[in-house]
Scaffold this active site. Sequence first.
Site, PDB file in Angstrom:
ATOM      1  N   GLU A 168       0.876  -1.172   0.000  1.00 36.78           N
ATOM      2  CA  GLU A 168       0.000   0.000   0.000  1.00 36.78           C
ATOM      3  C   GLU A 168       0.917   1.226   0.000  1.00 36.78           C
ATOM      4  O   GLU A 168       1.429   1.626   1.042  1.00 36.78           O
ATOM      5  CB  GLU A 168      -0.911  -0.019   1.227  1.00 36.78           C
ATOM      6  N   CYS A 207      -2.119   9.425   1.953  1.00 29.54           N
ATOM      7  CA  CYS A 207      -1.573   8.815   0.730  1.00 29.54           C
ATOM      8  C   CYS A 207      -2.530   8.971  -0.445  1.00 29.54           C
ATOM      9  O   CYS A 207      -2.123   9.007  -1.583  1.00 29.54           O
ATOM     10  CB  CYS A 207      -1.233   7.351   0.962  1.00 29.54           C
TER      11      CYS A 207
HETATM   12  N1  LIG Z   1      -1.254   3.302   0.320  1.00 34.68           N
HETATM   13  C1  LIG Z   1      -1.531   3.571   1.566  1.00 34.68           C
HETATM   14  O1  LIG Z   1      -2.512   3.080   2.131  1.00 34.68           O
HETATM   15  C2  LIG Z   1      -0.666   4.503   2.329  1.00 34.68           C
HETATM   16  C3  LIG Z   1       0.604   4.879   1.903  1.00 34.68           C
HETATM   17  N2  LIG Z   1       1.365   5.717   2.677  1.00 34.68           N
HETATM   18  C4  LIG Z   1       2.691   6.139   2.235  1.00 34.68           C
HETATM   19  O2  LIG Z   1       3.636   6.003   3.300  1.00 34.68           O
HETATM   20  C5  LIG Z   1       4.586   7.078   3.270  1.00 34.68           C
HETATM   21  C6  LIG Z   1       4.597   7.772   4.613  1.00 34.68           C
HETATM   22  O3  LIG Z   1       4.722   6.799   5.621  1.00 34.68           O
HETATM   23  P1  LIG Z   1       6.182   6.437   6.234  1.00 34.68           P
HETATM   24  O4  LIG Z   1       5.968   5.563   7.420  1.00 34.68           O
HETATM   25  O5  LIG Z   1       7.021   7.649   6.371  1.00 34.68           O
HETATM   26  O6  LIG Z   1       6.777   5.527   5.065  1.00 34.68           O
HETATM   27  P2  LIG Z   1       8.293   5.037   4.893  1.00 34.68           P
HETATM   28  O7  LIG Z   1       8.221   4.110   3.771  1.00 34.68           O
HETATM   29  O8  LIG Z   1       9.246   6.159   4.831  1.00 34.68           O
HETATM   30  O9  LIG Z   1       8.648   4.209   6.216  1.00 34.68           O
HETATM   31  C7  LIG Z   1       7.975   2.995   6.456  1.00 34.68           C
HETATM   32  C8  LIG Z   1       8.836   2.182   7.394  1.00 34.68           C
HETATM   33  O10 LIG Z   1       9.976   1.728   6.665  1.00 34.68           O
HETATM   34  C9  LIG Z   1      11.147   1.986   7.417  1.00 34.68           C
HETATM   35  N3  LIG Z   1      12.295   2.226   6.537  1.00 34.68           N
HETATM   36  C10 LIG Z   1      12.758   3.404   6.068  1.00 34.68           C
HETATM   37  N4  LIG Z   1      13.844   3.193   5.290  1.00 34.68           N
HETATM   38  C11 LIG Z   1      14.054   1.840   5.292  1.00 34.68           C
HETATM   39  C12 LIG Z   1      15.015   0.978   4.712  1.00 34.68           C
HETATM   40  N5  LIG Z   1      15.986   1.466   3.928  1.00 34.68           N
HETATM   41  N6  LIG Z   1      14.919  -0.355   4.934  1.00 34.68           N
HETATM   42  C13 LIG Z   1      13.946  -0.848   5.703  1.00 34.68           C
HETATM   43  N7  LIG Z   1      13.007  -0.093   6.291  1.00 34.68           N
HETATM   44  C14 LIG Z   1      13.057   1.234   6.089  1.00 34.68           C
HETATM   45  C15 LIG Z   1      10.817   3.223   8.233  1.00 34.68           C
HETATM   46  O11 LIG Z   1      11.642   3.175   9.332  1.00 34.68           O
HETATM   47  P3  LIG Z   1      11.986   4.567  10.070  1.00 34.68           P
HETATM   48  O12 LIG Z   1      10.840   4.678  11.017  1.00 34.68           O
HETATM   49  O13 LIG Z   1      13.309   4.318  10.699  1.00 34.68           O
HETATM   50  O14 LIG Z   1      11.982   5.642   9.025  1.00 34.68           O
HETATM   51  C16 LIG Z   1       9.350   3.010   8.566  1.00 34.68           C
HETATM   52  O15 LIG Z   1       9.241   2.274   9.754  1.00 34.68           O
HETATM   53  C17 LIG Z   1       4.118   8.003   2.159  1.00 34.68           C
HETATM   54  O16 LIG Z   1       4.867   7.732   1.004  1.00 34.68           O
HETATM   55  C18 LIG Z   1       2.663   7.605   1.926  1.00 34.68           C
HETATM   56  O17 LIG Z   1       2.235   7.821   0.604  1.00 34.68           O
HETATM   57  C19 LIG Z   1       0.917   6.202   3.876  1.00 34.68           C
HETATM   58  C20 LIG Z   1      -0.351   5.849   4.306  1.00 34.68           C
HETATM   59  C21 LIG Z   1      -1.223   4.988   3.572  1.00 34.68           C
HETATM   60  C1  LIG Z   2      -8.884   9.503   4.684  1.00 38.18           C
HETATM   61  C2  LIG Z   2      -8.099   8.390   5.301  1.00 38.18           C
HETATM   62  C3  LIG Z   2      -7.042   7.832   4.353  1.00 38.18           C
HETATM   63  C4  LIG Z   2      -6.137   6.813   4.999  1.00 38.18           C
HETATM   64  C5  LIG Z   2      -5.099   6.230   4.089  1.00 38.18           C
HETATM   65  C6  LIG Z   2      -4.226   7.290   3.429  1.00 38.18           C
HETATM   66  O1  LIG Z   2      -3.202   7.716   3.985  1.00 38.18           O
HETATM   67  O2  LIG Z   2      -4.617   7.721   2.349  1.00 38.18           O
END
Ligand SMILES: NC(=O)C1=CN([C@@H]2O[C@H](COP(=O)(O)OP(=O)(O)OC[C@H]3O[C@@H](n4cnc5c(N)ncnc54)[C@H](OP(=O)(O)O)[C@@H]3O)[C@@H](O)[C@H]2O)C=CC1
Ligand SMILES: CCCCCC(=O)O
Length: 468
Positions: A216, A250
Amino acid sequence: MSSSTGVALSSVSKNLRKVFLSQKTRKMDWRFSQLKALKKLISENKEDITAAVKKDLGKHEFEIHQTEIVMVQAECEETISHLESWNKTEKVYSPIHFKPGSSYILKEPLGVVLIMSPWNYPVNLALVPLIGAIAGGNCALVKLSRHSYNVSKLLYELLTKYMDPECFVFDYEGGAQYITELLEYKWDHIFFTGSVKVGKIVYAAAAKYLTPVTLELGGKNPCIVDKDTDIKFTARRLIWGKCWNAGQTCIGLDYLLVHKSILQPLIEEFKSVLKEFFGEDIKKSPSFARIISKAAAERLASLFTNGKVVIGGEADIEERYISPTVIVDPDLDSPLMTEEIFGPVLPIVAYENIDEAIEFIQNRPHPLTLYCFSRDQSIQDKVLDGTQSGSVMLNDCLLHFTNPQLPFGGIGDSGIGAYHGKLTFDTFTHRRALVQSTTKKFLDLPLRYPPYTPMSDNIASKIIGSGW
Ligand SMILES: NC(=O)C1=CN([C@@H]2O[C@H](COP(=O)(O)OP(=O)(O)OC[C@H]3O[C@@H](n4cnc5c(N)ncnc54)[C@H](OP(=O)(O)O)[C@@H]3O)[C@@H](O)[C@H]2O)C=CC1
Ligand SMILES: CCCCCC(=O)O
């Protein structure tokens, strides 16, 4: 490296597999007990959950209740009420050469799954996949985001208290290094919600064991605003969509493609809507959230120079505040237009005809969601036919996420797989084909065995080919 449970990951993985093989999680009583425990966890801790989300993201209770409480409860209740039928073995038609044997589809658990959730909707995006994992009869390790620290710590404490400790492991402190180690183990499914960058790392690691994944992911969601639209109506929905969770969504609209004839009126309307929604001083409004971290706020503030700011452009990094900011004439090669914004900064690209807008979208990775505001059916059709996206919404934003009948997921760069409602159960379930064959000797047709003859080949072809 040990998880928050203080146990080395190698034994965590082994223990979960041992419990899965005990068949404890296959039992429907166990699944219902865990789903009800999750439902109880939320209903008994609404205030604490709300307070923790407020600490991490500073958003209004209204936003928190809708996305982090109500939607998760609804998904849990829908699963509880439908699980028996979703999980029921399906008897299917058997062709003549099976007779009197019979054919079925069994619904079976996958095994031990890994769920990794992000910080922007830290309750919903962790617990809804967990609901599916439970409903499918799986053990799970749930890696909560360390960035939404208050929520993840609270969820860790509550999940550890309410859920079956033999079947689940939760972590809220691990970061990149911890996830890298997690990905060294074999999981039976990885459900990752996060950025495209990390999604690719997860996918590569999963390939080692051919582990199925749900990715996702995010990306740059375009929103076309056609000249045939009610500007006041559209401005309200666009500002609402962009400012919800301060743009940290997202499926949020990342940038606008606006017909040049309505660009100025739309910008003017944005100004009055912002005042209506958030008052004179937006920073003081309880309805406008904060950015998850100072680092993320600094990244967003750095985007202000990637074009001409016509609304907003204020930042208070200490308070993690970024004002709703509209930018025209954006530099198409700048981070503003090449990287996911994930904040309340809204670049606008003006276009003259719809084909330009469609081509702009076609030349970029497939978005998670595409928006189009137009009352012209022919424009809507052109956009639908000319683009690809995980989902598409006409004349509104975000709300498709709230319909459990709709698949929620991406396409291409924006993700693999989809969930919500029954699809969440399906994601964590293996549909196993079962054939029960007859042992009646008189039906054991000699023609199927060697030595084969042209006649046996002819008869077999007629039987198999008939599909009777
Ligand atoms: N499709 C969907 O439903 C959704 C998508 N998103 C997407 O998620 C992103 C924001 O969320 P975020 O949590 O910041 O996403 P990230 O992908 O930046 O981080 C996700 C996890 O991966 C870890 N991570 C970062 N770098 C690495 C690596 N090199 N190797 C292994 N693990 C790693 C992070 O650790 P650390 O904590 O140390 O950074 C974090 O725990 C946006 O791009 C958004 O679009 C968000 C919500 C919903
Ligand atoms: C409105 C709620 C959306 C949750 C998932 C996202 O980050 O898009």
